[in-house]
Scaffold this motif. Structure first.
Motif, PDB file in Angstrom:
ATOM      1  N   SER A 163      53.998 -23.788  -8.711  1.00 29.82           N
ATOM      2  CA  SER A 163      52.990 -24.716  -9.217  1.00 29.82           C
ATOM      3  C   SER A 163      52.290 -24.167 -10.443  1.00 29.82           C
ATOM      4  O   SER A 163      52.104 -22.962 -10.601  1.00 29.82           O
ATOM      5  CB  SER A 163      51.962 -25.033  -8.125  1.00 29.82           C
ATOM      6  OG  SER A 163      51.285 -23.851  -7.713  1.00 29.82           O
ATOM      7  N   GLY A 164      51.888 -25.094 -11.309  1.00 29.63           N
ATOM      8  CA  GLY A 164      51.161 -24.728 -12.513  1.00 29.63           C
ATOM      9  C   GLY A 164      50.906 -25.967 -13.346  1.00 29.63           C
ATOM     10  O   GLY A 164      51.473 -27.036 -13.094  1.00 29.63           O
ATOM     11  N   THR A 165      50.054 -25.859 -14.338  1.00 31.07           N
ATOM     12  CA  THR A 165      49.834 -26.984 -15.243  1.00 31.07           C
ATOM     13  C   THR A 165      51.073 -27.190 -16.108  1.00 31.07           C
ATOM     14  O   THR A 165      51.862 -26.269 -16.313  1.00 31.07           O
ATOM     15  CB  THR A 165      48.616 -26.730 -16.136  1.00 31.07           C
ATOM     16  OG1 THR A 165      48.811 -25.514 -16.873  1.00 31.07           O
ATOM     17  CG2 THR A 165      47.343 -26.625 -15.298  1.00 31.07           C
ATOM     18  N   PHE A 166      51.245 -28.407 -16.616  1.00 31.48           N
ATOM     19  CA  PHE A 166      52.449 -28.739 -17.370  1.00 31.48           C
ATOM     20  C   PHE A 166      52.481 -28.040 -18.724  1.00 31.48           C
ATOM     21  O   PHE A 166      53.535 -27.605 -19.191  1.00 31.48           O
ATOM     22  CB  PHE A 166      52.540 -30.262 -17.566  1.00 31.48           C
ATOM     23  CG  PHE A 166      53.911 -30.743 -17.918  1.00 31.48           C
ATOM     24  CD1 PHE A 166      54.847 -30.999 -16.937  1.00 31.48           C
ATOM     25  CD2 PHE A 166      54.269 -30.939 -19.238  1.00 31.48           C
ATOM     26  CE1 PHE A 166      56.124 -31.440 -17.254  1.00 31.48           C
ATOM     27  CE2 PHE A 166      55.536 -31.389 -19.571  1.00 31.48           C
ATOM     28  CZ  PHE A 166      56.470 -31.632 -18.580  1.00 31.48           C
ATOM     29  N   THR A 167      51.332 -27.937 -19.371  1.00 33.80           N
ATOM     30  CA  THR A 167      51.197 -27.172 -20.614  1.00 33.80           C
ATOM     31  C   THR A 167      50.013 -26.227 -20.462  1.00 33.80           C
ATOM     32  O   THR A 167      49.287 -26.279 -19.471  1.00 33.80           O
ATOM     33  CB  THR A 167      50.967 -28.103 -21.828  1.00 33.80           C
ATOM     34  OG1 THR A 167      49.751 -28.853 -21.622  1.00 33.80           O
ATOM     35  CG2 THR A 167      52.140 -29.064 -22.022  1.00 33.80           C
ATOM     36  N   ALA A 168      49.813 -25.369 -21.442  1.00 32.14           N
ATOM     37  CA  ALA A 168      48.709 -24.399 -21.380  1.00 32.14           C
ATOM     38  C   ALA A 168      48.013 -24.336 -22.734  1.00 32.14           C
ATOM     39  O   ALA A 168      48.565 -24.747 -23.753  1.00 32.14           O
ATOM     40  CB  ALA A 168      49.238 -23.028 -20.992  1.00 32.14           C
ATOM     41  N   GLY A 169      46.804 -23.811 -22.717  1.00 31.39           N
ATOM     42  CA  GLY A 169      46.083 -23.637 -23.972  1.00 31.39           C
ATOM     43  C   GLY A 169      45.314 -24.873 -24.390  1.00 31.39           C
ATOM     44  O   GLY A 169      45.694 -25.563 -25.341  1.00 31.39           O
ATOM     45  N   GLY A 170      44.231 -25.180 -23.689  1.00 32.99           N
ATOM     46  CA  GLY A 170      43.379 -26.303 -24.070  1.00 32.99           C
ATOM     47  C   GLY A 170      43.673 -27.616 -23.377  1.00 32.99           C
ATOM     48  O   GLY A 170      43.096 -28.647 -23.745  1.00 32.99           O
ATOM     49  N   LEU A 171      44.533 -27.612 -22.368  1.00 38.60           N
ATOM     50  CA  LEU A 171      44.850 -28.848 -21.655  1.00 38.60           C
ATOM     51  C   LEU A 171      43.612 -29.387 -20.928  1.00 38.60           C
ATOM     52  O   LEU A 171      42.952 -28.657 -20.203  1.00 38.60           O
ATOM     53  CB  LEU A 171      45.978 -28.606 -20.644  1.00 38.60           C
ATOM     54  CG  LEU A 171      46.308 -29.770 -19.699  1.00 38.60           C
ATOM     55  CD1 LEU A 171      46.819 -30.975 -20.478  1.00 38.60           C
ATOM     56  CD2 LEU A 171      47.314 -29.328 -18.649  1.00 38.60           C
ATOM     57  N   LYS A 172      43.328 -30.691 -21.129  1.00 38.29           N
ATOM     58  CA  LYS A 172      42.244 -31.360 -20.413  1.00 38.29           C
ATOM     59  C   LYS A 172      42.737 -32.710 -19.923  1.00 38.29           C
ATOM     60  O   LYS A 172      43.397 -33.448 -20.663  1.00 38.29           O
ATOM     61  CB  LYS A 172      41.027 -31.554 -21.331  1.00 38.29           C
ATOM     62  CG  LYS A 172      40.340 -30.263 -21.739  1.00 38.29           C
ATOM     63  CD  LYS A 172      39.113 -30.531 -22.594  1.00 38.29           C
ATOM     64  CE  LYS A 172      38.432 -29.229 -23.015  1.00 38.29           C
ATOM     65  NZ  LYS A 172      37.242 -29.478 -23.878  1.00 38.29           N
ATOM     66  N   VAL A 173      42.418 -33.014 -18.671  1.00 37.70           N
ATOM     67  CA  VAL A 173      42.807 -34.296 -18.090  1.00 37.70           C
ATOM     68  C   VAL A 173      41.621 -34.903 -17.351  1.00 37.70           C
ATOM     69  O   VAL A 173      40.652 -34.207 -17.040  1.00 37.70           O
ATOM     70  CB  VAL A 173      43.996 -34.138 -17.106  1.00 37.70           C
ATOM     71  CG1 VAL A 173      45.177 -33.472 -17.786  1.00 37.70           C
ATOM     72  CG2 VAL A 173      43.576 -33.361 -15.851  1.00 37.70           C
TER      73      VAL A 173
END
Length: 457
Positions: free
Chosen positions: A345-355
């Motif tokens: 598991s992990g976020t789809f992208t990295a570095g400033g991702l906001k949802v």
């Protein structure tokens, strides 16, 4: 950065390191990356087995753990820089099956251990320690190497005050003990001076504080939790988002249906996170890490929840080499390679991702600048091809997509409601994944502030 092995991180003081996890030894990273010391990464469970082999005067161990990862000499051989020239790992064949032979790096001259109490005959108890770890295994390896075993304790007691069954390191293995009653030099974990809850097993009343706030980490953790079923019993949670899965099980009132284990030797209880990672509140048992890895290597974990730093087109996962910090694999390889089912598991992208979530739909407010689904991972910590051939069931879960490991890599099987397949998923990947003909929308309960109602598990 001012504790533990960081004290030894000086050029000229260290010649070579041989370890599993370097993440908390931040001062070592520059020495390794600048080729100032030799450095090797070996899976945590393998290192423990090497201690045991050394104590029994064996030259090394043979295991499948590490095959097709960066530990395999087919790739990097566990070498962390260009000056690390010793071949500690060899690939061998026994009865037409591939294995890795790990050579012991040499005898141990000194080992530094810690217990809670010593009696006058220098028998060591771990009465207040949160874990036994592999302390006895290391003491035997050092003593039988002709080395010196030094144990720090917090209290000296009279002979007879330590029950024989409470002695973890007997006096035949100890050369010196150091009495340190100052609690700042005798913390129970990296973040806690002492917590009795780490040592006792008791029934805990359920929290009525309500569910954890819905955020990107909880969205991912919720989808992970939905893979659980009545046939699954023994779990392992890694660091990061996997820790939140444990919290989700707790708030859904189903945690009691499963047994959490930690590679440090914990069975049962509520796993802790951050600087307390490795211990648990109200554990049912605390065993030596040596035996925990025996259990793991034999396939004892039903389902493991682990992190994902990078994922590539071949189904490989990287968590050990990210950016300019030497992290290492820790127990990740032992666990990922041997669990029956693995959920990365992990976020789809990295570095400033906001949802954010609106009306049960996921919205990407700001896309991360770093892609995590890449053509080729920087380092293979988990080999997808090996896992598939071994018959493992493997998934990758992100906030917007779910993938399943298949013969040719990961197949996209679910996307989040509100997500555009081309814009939010495919354009954020360096490779084109196989897409299921039955592509589904992730369960909308994941994107609600209310409990999901998983108590039927």
């Amino acid at each position: 950065e001012e504790r533990g092995i960081n004290h030894f991180a000086h050029q000229g003081l260290l010649r070579e390191t041989f370890g599993a996890h370097y993440g908390t030894i931040r001062k070592l990273s520059p020495l390794i990356l600048e080729n100032k010391i030799k450095a090797y990464n070996i899976p945590q469970g393998v290192i423990i087995q090497l201690y045991r082999a050394l104590g029994a005067n064996l030259p090394g161990i043979i295991t499948h753990v590490g095959l097709e990862t960066f530990i395999d000499p087919k790739y990097e051989g566990g070498k962390l820089n260009s000056i690390s020239d010793e071949d500690y790992v060899r690939r061998i064949v026994i009865d037409d099956k591939d294995f890795l032979y790990y050579k012991n790096p040499g005898k141990i001259n000194y080992c530094l251990l810690r217990g809670s109490e010593s009696d006058e005959n220098v028998n060591i108890s771990f009465k207040k320690e949160g874990l036994n770890l592999d302390s006895l295994t290391i003491a035997i390896a050092c003593k039988n190497s002709g080395g010196k075993v030094i144990v720090q304790v917090g209290k000296l007691v009279k002979n007879g005050e330590i029950n024989p069954k409470d002695v973890v390191i007997p006096n035949i293995l100890v050369d010196y003990f150091v009495l340190s009653s100052d609690k700042k030099y005798h913390m129970q974990t990296g973040g806690t001076y002492f917590n009795e809850d780490f040592l006792v097993n008791k029934i805990v009343e359920k929290s009525i504080s309500g569910p954890r706030q819905l955020d990107i980490r909880k969205i991912i953790a919720r989808r992970c939790a939905m893979f659980l079923n009545k046939d699954i019993k023994v779990l392992n949670f890694g660091i990061g988002i996997p820790e939140i899965v444990s919290a989700v099980l707790d708030e859904e009132l189903i945690a009691q249906n499963f047994v959490t284990t930690i590679e440090s030797g914990i069975v049962g209880g509520i796993a802790q996170s951050g600087l307390d990672f490795g211990v648990a509140k109200y554990p049912e048992a605390i065993i030596d890490a040596t035996y925990q890895f025996d259990f793991y290597d034999g396939g004892g974990i039903d389902m493991a929840f682990l992190g994902m730093g990078e994922c590539d087109k071949d189904g490989n996962i990287n968590v050990s080499k990210l950016g300019n910090v030497v992290t290492g694999s820790g127990g990740f390889i032992d666990i990922a390679q041997n669990s029956k089912t693995v959920i990365f598991s992990g976020t789809f992208t990295a570095g400033g991702l906001k949802v954010d979530v609106d009306n049960h739909k996921l919205n990407i407010i700001n896309e991360g600048k770093n892609k995590k689904f890449v053509n080729t991972v920087a380092q293979i910590t988990y080999a997808g091809s090996y896992g598939f051939k071994s018959g493992q069931t493997v998934y990758v879960v992100t906030e917007r997509a779910v993938f399943k490991l298949c013969e040719n890599g990961f197949k996209l099987i679910e996307i989040a409601p509100g997500i555009n397949l081309d814009k939010d998923i495919l354009s954020q990947m360096e490779f084109m994944p196989e897409i299921s003909h039955e592509l589904k929308i992730m369960d909308i309960r994941i994107f609600s502030d209310k409990l999901m109602g998983l108590n039927n598990i």
